[in-house]
Motif scaffolding. Structure first.
Motif, mmCIF file in Angstrom:
data_model
loop_
_atom_site.group_PDB
_atom_site.id
_atom_site.type_symbol
_atom_site.label_atom_id
_atom_site.label_comp_id
_atom_site.label_asym_id
_atom_site.label_seq_id
_atom_site.Cartn_x
_atom_site.Cartn_y
_atom_site.Cartn_z
ATOM 1 N N LYS A 1 -19.708 91.302 -88.011
ATOM 2 C CA LYS A 1 -19.264 90.340 -86.999
ATOM 3 C C LYS A 1 -20.042 89.027 -87.135
ATOM 4 C CE LYS A 1 -18.472 89.880 -82.023
ATOM 5 N NZ LYS A 1 -17.017 89.706 -82.145
ATOM 6 N N GLY B 1 -13.011 84.117 -89.031
ATOM 7 C CA GLY B 1 -14.165 84.268 -88.155
ATOM 8 C C GLY B 1 -14.018 85.376 -87.141
ATOM 9 N N GLU B 2 -12.897 86.118 -87.190
ATOM 10 C CA GLU B 2 -12.677 87.207 -86.242
ATOM 11 C C GLU B 2 -12.566 88.532 -86.978
ATOM 12 O OE1 GLU B 2 -9.344 86.423 -83.748
ATOM 13 O OE2 GLU B 2 -10.369 84.854 -82.596
ATOM 14 N N GLN C 1 -18.301 85.455 -88.155
ATOM 15 C CA GLN C 1 -18.366 84.276 -87.290
ATOM 16 C C GLN C 1 -19.009 83.088 -87.989
ATOM 17 O OE1 GLN C 1 -20.436 85.802 -83.884
ATOM 18 N NE2 GLN C 1 -18.564 86.506 -82.870
#
Length: 1454
Positions: free
Chosen positions: A324, A157-158, A328
């Protein structure tokens, strides 16, 4: 555009209850014990749920309410509950990762022809010497680290950003993270997916994890003819396996969603394109590269290597923000290398890893990076963005700029100092603590107990190299490859037309071949001709196979499919079209030539020809796998093809092959094809003899006593030793051909599994000055370490730099010397400029619309806009580089129209860095300087300009390094870009055009290039530059901006102002949002005009209409019409060209020839291959026909050997095509720059080939001639004739290359030339047997003149005998009881075959003199010297054709 991961959720999503209702009909499968049928489960799930996307608009990709995340979550839950397929989350961690490359200092060849020739002996000597020195300790092997103890992590998620200068090791780190560590033999540390260490290649989870990781390389490697949709759809078909429920809908949804996400849905039907095929723009092509890798449903780790190369700043930011969002919400780990990141892009990442020389100098949040380095004593200038500050902080050239005087003795200097400082920081301790604790992606099967959590069937399935079944892989590949063939309609139609033409030509040439003795001989000649044509057309397919090679390597690494499926699919597609062409060819030739006219024999004929063609095709496919170089593969394939033809059984029957060479006969697949075709034709065919065919031809012998040598076709075939007895051997030979194909295919598949992308092997070796990739750069950087301390001590004493009026920095070390300022100022003005191109079917497209502008001396204009706005198009039009289309409007230079000498005082730095890779950096600059500076310039002045340019571009330490090949060896990308600028800069142009000079460069190199451009402009040059993603500091280097929007329309042209304030004021006063604090004005204005991924705001204004109505536009139009007000100095004189100051033609030609000779000297793969092939062919032919005598068998073999001597020379036709085609792009660039003329290239192409042609011809002729045992006194004529024929072949190849649009077409033509030349040479079909309507072809055929000449030379005056009684032709004695000698006359000598008293059988030698052979071949129709004159004339004709092609045919469509 609807966002891929964050679309507005206007529709109703399925809630938990609805989800359970939908999937409750299928019994749960997770953790179920016992065998499972995954396909059965797939069908059960699909039957229970139906077309679920039609029940909710949020799950329907065609609905405006579609939400990809909802679909992804829904499918993930379904897979978890019913398939046990929960991939969950993946977190990455890498700890103390190191990669070293062994380097032997001082070893390696310089890559010249001389070195390559002595390389085998030198290698043995160097090996012994090296072992002795190593044993005595006098030689030390050094290991240079590409990565040095790098640590970090990226949670699920990063996003992790990697930045650093070239050679920092970022690409190598991505290779390790993508589970390709096996390519680095010397590596250490750990790479963990969750808590599983994958650095060990024996890790059981390696195969499943590799399918969850997608690596996006920076090179855009695609099949250019395919459309964008076809390219992405193929990736989805491969990466989303059929065993997953609803796979067909998922592929459709992913393709459309990814295309929307990347803004390329509007170019779905546009070809991807390349430098030869017009297609989508460079930025769109980069997004296709991203799309085809992230379309996988299983992707949990996304690795991007310089994904922003070629994208504008707005598009880069859009993609970064979407990534991004995706990371996420779908829990994906994203690791990306970004060059020149903007502040928005930099801040979007969760972590930043800064590398320099393979060492970690920072790892942590991007928001803390600036503060961290300032704590070390550095100070960020106000005009520099945080990303640029972070990327340049370890650059020695920025030391004085970034370090206050008080801190200069305490801050880190070398990369090792930065690494040590980071290891002492709290950030490093935090990272180490996190790594020690370990990262876990969550509750999923990726952990040490994965086999206990997942059913064995799932485990076995995930361990496969490709998830799709082999049948599915094969179907997908077949569909793509058939589409590729059909898209290349020109080549396909050309192939079928060629088959028809050659078939009809052979059919009419051998029209209604009679059932006579001469007819039987003619038929075997026709069959051999068919095999020659089949084999030569097979060789022509090699370029098509190499076109697939690089794409295959990329897709195989990404687990698209298995190598075996790729090879089989390629074979089946080739077989389909080969079968069709064989049928067409056979229909056109078989019946006309009166071959065995029965349906069964015809279909056997087609089958055998098809199998022969596919056997050669399989051999070519094998060589395309074995050899990385197409030139080497072409040479090897041609050599083996010659062996196959030589030992086919026609040119030398098997009983006459001596020694171990008989094994070449048994190993030649074409001999089995030849036997089968001859048997198919001759068995069952009656043969009669005409009166002229009855032997002896002595009129005194009554016909009743003469003999007919071959009473039947079977007798002819067996007595000539062409076939074995029995028609069953036809089927045996067919089976053997099938076996050859199967063997070649099997070997090819095995070797294909061992293939790896080229760049990996270069990372492991150092070869002299041509060090590869990052190993090269790291070695270069370490070489400079000893100079850094001295450099910094000097910098500490240097006064601080001053800031220019626009915030630009004047770098002392890139100042331009006064010599560079000696240029005449030029004012360039364009008015109402429009440009229209044809797009097919009578339609046109306007790319530029009424653009006004100008560029003043000493000013630098930024030409910007979104991808596809027409930036490069406008610059090409203004620079007179377009070769097609209609230009409207006017372009003035100093108030005078452009003329043909515009290129003499202008320079054009192209986006593609096209250079001659065999030259060094210094040689490249020196050549450009000598060709473009004043002819009065002395050697000292030229050298001074070159040295100064090296200093200006900071290339001095690379001056003696080979330029090399991009992506393989030589210069890194940033140095190659600076060299591209240098070859134009040495010419001291008055106007300089630059097309995206900073694309593909890191922040340091981009800033350096921009500073160089600024200083060039300060010297009085007019500079126009297209640019992507400029930082604030780079953007402020420019004086003016010309901004375009899609459609080629002007949005703004004018001054930027102090800190770009003039530009910002223009937009804000016309209703744009105000500039945010710290925002880059370049990013700001692109966002305002709707650049990026093609999206527009609901209230998006038409800024072109705003511009047209603005007073600024009116002012620009007024100034463009009144150029006197543009200059403070008043009017300028015209840019006149003085012919008296031009370089002399002789000097220009000498320089071009010297450069070309240097390139040839450093091309061992071409020259040495020519020598080796010549020697091998000569030895092969010489020992096959070793020391021929003067008996009856030798008479035919002499003719056959001389005929074969021309086949070897004919292989020069395809061999010379490659180098000329590969150098075409360089030639077009240099011709456009006015460096030289077409005549110079033309003469150089001829002269540079002569030395190697002379040497190879001499090697072949000496070995061939004397090994066979020809008369030594006649060698001179053979040498001359063979050399002339070889020169003609080279001229044909060069002419073909000049006229051909691509390599495929160029390599198809030699097959036609060789087939027609052989047929009409008089060997395969005698000249007297030519139909009257083809008799003229004999007289325009160089093959016939060559064969007639060498036959005359060797056979005139020669005598032949019958060495054994078996060689006599026997007939019945018309006078029984009388000795046959009594029948002898001056013309015929008879002997007794049966003794007294009957004397019933007589015999005589059929051939007693060389003239008996010459007469049937028509060789005595003209003298030997007529042949020499004719060959000389043919050579001159094709030499002239090459010039015509180079002069009047331009294949560069710009």
């Amino acid at each position: 555009m609807a966002s891929w991961a964050n679309a507005p959720q206007r529709g109703r999503l399925l809630d938990a209850a609805n989800l359970e209702d939908c999937i409750g009909a299928v019994p749960p499968r997770l953790y179920e014990h016992g065998p499972r049928d995954l396909w059965e489960e797939k069908h059960q799930v699909e039957a229970a749920m139906g077309e679920f996307w039609k029940r909710d608009s949020a799950l329907d990709v065609h609905s405006e309410h579609f939400d990809f995340r909802a679909l992804h979550v829904w499918l993930a839950e379904m897979y978890t509950d019913h398939m046990g397929w929960n991939t969950g989350k993946v977190s990455l961690a890498f700890e103390r990762v190191s990669v070293t490359v062994p380097v032997l200092i001082g070893a390696g060849s310089d890559g010249t022809v001389k070195e390559s020739l002595i390389a085998p002996l030198k290698a043995v000597y160097e090996f012994v010497k090296r072992r002795m020195l190593l044993r005595t300790g006098q030689l030390i092997l050094e290991d240079h680290k590409v990565l040095d103890s790098v640590s970090g992590y990226c949670k699920a998620g990063e996003m992790l950003l990697i930045v650093g200068p070239p050679g920092c090791g970022g690409s190598t780190l991505l290779q390790l993270l993508s589970l390709r560590g096996a390519y680095f033999s010397n590596r250490s540390g750990s790479v963990k997916y969750n808590k599983i260490d994958v650095m060990d290649q024996s890790t059981p989870m390696l195969a499943p994890l590799r399918k969850m990781c997608c690596l996006i390389n920076q090179e855009d490697t695609h099949l250019a003819p395919l459309s964008v949709y076809d390219t992405i759809q193929f990736a989805a078909d491969c990466l989303i396996p059929s065993i997953i429920p609803f796979a067909h809908y998922m592929r459709e949804a992913y393709v459309i969603s990814v295309a929307r996400f990347l803004g390329i849905e509007r170019v779905f039907m546009t070809p991807v394109g390349d430098e030869n095929i017009r297609g989508c723009s460079g930025g769109e092509r980069k997004r296709v590269t991203i799309a085809e890798m992230i379309v996988s449903e299983l992707a949990k780790v996304v690795l991007l290597d310089t994904f922003n190369k070629g994208l504008d700043a707005a598009a880069t930011l859009d993609i970064t923000l979407e990534l991004k969002n995706l990371a996420q919400k779908l829990h994906i780990a994203v690791v990306a290398i970004v060059q020149q990141p903007s502040s928005g892009v930099f801040d979007a990442f969760d972590k930043v890893l800064v590398l320099d020389q393979g060492k970690t100098i920072y790892f942590g949040p991007p928001g803390q990076a600036c503060a961290y380095f300032e704590q070390l004593g550095f100070k960020k200038p106000e005009y520099r963005s945080v990303p640029d500050f972070v990327c340049t902080v370890s650059d020695p050239a920025s030391f004085d700029e970034l370090v206050p005087p008080a801190n200069r003795d305490s801050v880190p200097v070398q990369a090792e100092d930065f690494a040590n400082a980071f290891r002492d920081s709290p950030l490093f301790a935090e990272c180490a603590e996190q790594l020690e604790k370990g990262l876990d992606g969550g509750d999923l099967f990726i952990n040490e107990h994965w086999k206990e959590l997942v059913d064995p069937e799932i485990v076995a399935y995930l361990n496969r190299e490709s998830l799709n079944p082999r049948g599915r892989q094969l179907w997908v590949l077949l569909r793509r490859n058939f589409r590729l063939e059909l898209l290349d309609s020109g080549t396909l139609i050309g192939d079928f037309v060629l088959s028809v033409v050659i078939g009809l030509l052979l059919g009419t040439l051998f029209l209604n071949t009679p059932d006579t003795q001469n007819g039987a001989i003619t038929r075997t000649g026709l069959i051999f001709t068919l095999l020659v044509y089949v084999s030569m057309t097979g060789l022509a397919t090699i370029s098509r196979k190499y076109a697939l090679r690089h794409v295959f390597l990329k897709q195989r690494e990404a687990s698209f499919y298995q190598p075996g499926s790729h090879i089989i699919a390629s074979f089946l597609v080739d077989a389909t079209f080969a079968a069709l062409k064989t049928i067409v060819f056979s229909v056109c030739s078989y019946w006309l030539a009166n071959l065995n006219r029965s349906a069964g024999r015809f279909f056997l004929f087609v089958l055998i020809c098809f199998l022969a063609a596919m056997t050669v095709d399989s051999m070519v496919r094998l060589f395309s796998v074995v050899f990385a170089s197409q030139i080497s593969a072409t040479g090897a394939a041609g050599l083996f093809n010659l062996i196959f033809l030589l030992f086919s059984g026609y040119l030398i029957p098997q009983p006459q092959i001596g020694g171990w060479f008989v094994w070449l006969f048994w190993l030649s697949p074409l001999q089995y094809a030849f036997q089968a075709l001859v048997a198919n034709e001759m068995y069952g065919r009656p043969i009669t003899c005409t009166q002229g065919e009855l032997l002896p031809v002595d009129p005194s012998i009554p016909d009743a006593f003469k003999t007919c040598l071959y009473p039947s076709g079977e007798a002819y075939a067996t007595s000539a030793q062409y076939v074995r007895e029995g028609f069953v051997w036809v089927w045996y030979n067919i089976l053997i051909l099938v076996g050859f194909m199967a063997l070649l295919m099997s070997v090819t598949i095995v070797l294909t599994y061992r293939m790896r992308p080229t760049e990996y092997k270069y990372r492991r070796l150092l070869n002299g000055s041509r060090i590869a990739d990052e190993a090269e750069i790291v070695k270069h950087a370490e070489k400079q370490q000893s100079q850094r301390t001295e450099t910094h001590s000097k910098l500490k004493k240097t006064p601080s730099k001053s800031v220019g009026a626009s915030g630009s920095i004047v770098e002392p070390h890139v100042d331009v010397d006064l010599r560079m300022a000696h240029r005449k100022p030029a004012l360039l003005v364009w008015r109402n400029l429009s440009y229209t191109v044809p797009i097919g079917k009578g339609q046109t497209k306007q790319l530029l619309k009424g653009i006004d502008g100008f560029c003043r001396p000493g000013r630098m204009i930024a030409l910007m806009g979104s991808s596809g706005a027409g930036k490069t198009t406008l610059m090409d039009v203004v620079a007179m580089r377009k070769t097609m289309g209609v230009v409207e409007g006017s372009i003035l230079v100093n108030d005078f129209p452009q003329d043909e000498f515009f290129s003499r005082y202008s320079g054009y730095v192209e986006q593609m860095d096209v250079h001659q890779g065999k030259l060094t950096v210094y040689e490249s600059l020196e050549f450009s300087a000598r060709m473009r500076l004043s002819p009065d310039a002395s050697d000292e002045e030229v050298q001074a300009v070159v040295e100064e340019t090296l200093d200006v571009l900071l290339l001095g330490d690379r001056a003696d390094q080979r330029v090399g090949t991009p992506g393989v060896d030589g210069l890194p990308a940033e140095a190659r870009k600076r060299l591209t600028m240098g070859v134009e800069l040495v010419a001291k142009p008055s106007i300089l055009f630059l097309d995206e000079p900073t694309s593909g460069l890191d922040s340091r190199a981009a800033l350096l290039c921009t500073q160089v451009m600024r200083n060039i402009a300060n010297s009085g040059c007019s500079v126009i530059c297209t640019i992507h993603q400029p930082s604030i500091e780079i953007f402020n280097q420019f004086d003016e901006l010309l901004l375009l929007q899609r459609g080629g329309e002007t949005v703004y042209f004018g001054e930027l102002g102090e800190g770009s304030q003039t530009l910002v004021n223009y937009f804000t006063k016309n209703g744009a949002e105000p500039l945010a604090a710290g925002q880059n004005p370049a990013d700001y204005m692109l966002l305002q005009i709707g650049a990026g991924l093609g999206t527009k705001k609901d209230n998006q204004r038409n800024w072109h209409e705003v511009w047209k109505a603005s007073p600024e536009c009116a002012e620009i139009s007024r100034l463009a019409c009144d150029s006197g007000k543009l200059l403070a100095t008043g009017s300028l004189s015209p840019m006149l060209h003085d012919p008296s100051r031009s370089m002399s033609s002789w000097k220009r030609l000498r320089l071009v020839l010297r450069r070309q000779a240097l390139v040839w000297k450093r091309s061992p793969e071409y020259i040495v291959t020519r020598y080796v092939v010549a020697i091998f062919q000569a030895l092969l032919l010489g020992f096959t026909y070793f020391q021929l005598g003067n008996d009856q068998d030798s008479a035919f073999l002499i003719v056959a050997s001389l005929f074969l001597s021309l086949l070897g020379a004919a292989q020069q036709i395809p061999a010379v095509v490659g180098p000329i085609m590969q150098g075409r792009a360089i030639m077009y660039r240099e011709l456009a720059s006015g460096m030289y003329t077409v005549f110079d290239v033309f003469v150089s192409n001829i002269l540079v080939e002569l030395p190697s042609i002379l040497v190879s011809a001499l090697l072949f002729q000496v070995i061939f001639y004397f090994t066979i045992g020809f008369t030594a006194s006649r060698f001179g004529y053979f040498l001359l004739t063979n050399l002339l024929f070889m020169l003609w072949c080279v001229a044909v190849g060069q002419a073909v290359a000049a006229f051909s649009p691509n390599m495929i077409t160029a390599l198809a033509f030699p097959a036609i030339v060789d087939t027609l030349g052989n047929v009409f040479a008089g060997f395969l079909i005698r000249k007297d047997n030519f139909p009257v309507y083809y008799s003229w072809v004999y007289w325009i055929n160089p093959y016939s003149y060559y064969l007639a000449g060498v036959l005359n030379n060797e056979l005139s005056g020669a005598t032949f005998v019958c060495s054994t009684e078996a060689q006599n032709v026997v007939f019945e004695n018309p006078q029984p009881g009388t000795s046959c000698t009594a029948l002898s006359s001056t013309a015929f000598t008879y002997v007794d075959v049966s003794g007294p008293p009957q004397f019933s059988v007589c015999g005589y030698c059929l051939i007693t003199a060389g003239e008996d052979i010459l007469e049937p071949f028509g060789a005595n129709a003209f003298s030997k010297w007529v042949s020499v004159g004719a060959l000389s004339g043919f050579w001159l004709i094709f030499v002239a054709l090459q010039y015509v092609g180079l002069k009047f045919v331009n294949h560069q469509n710009r």
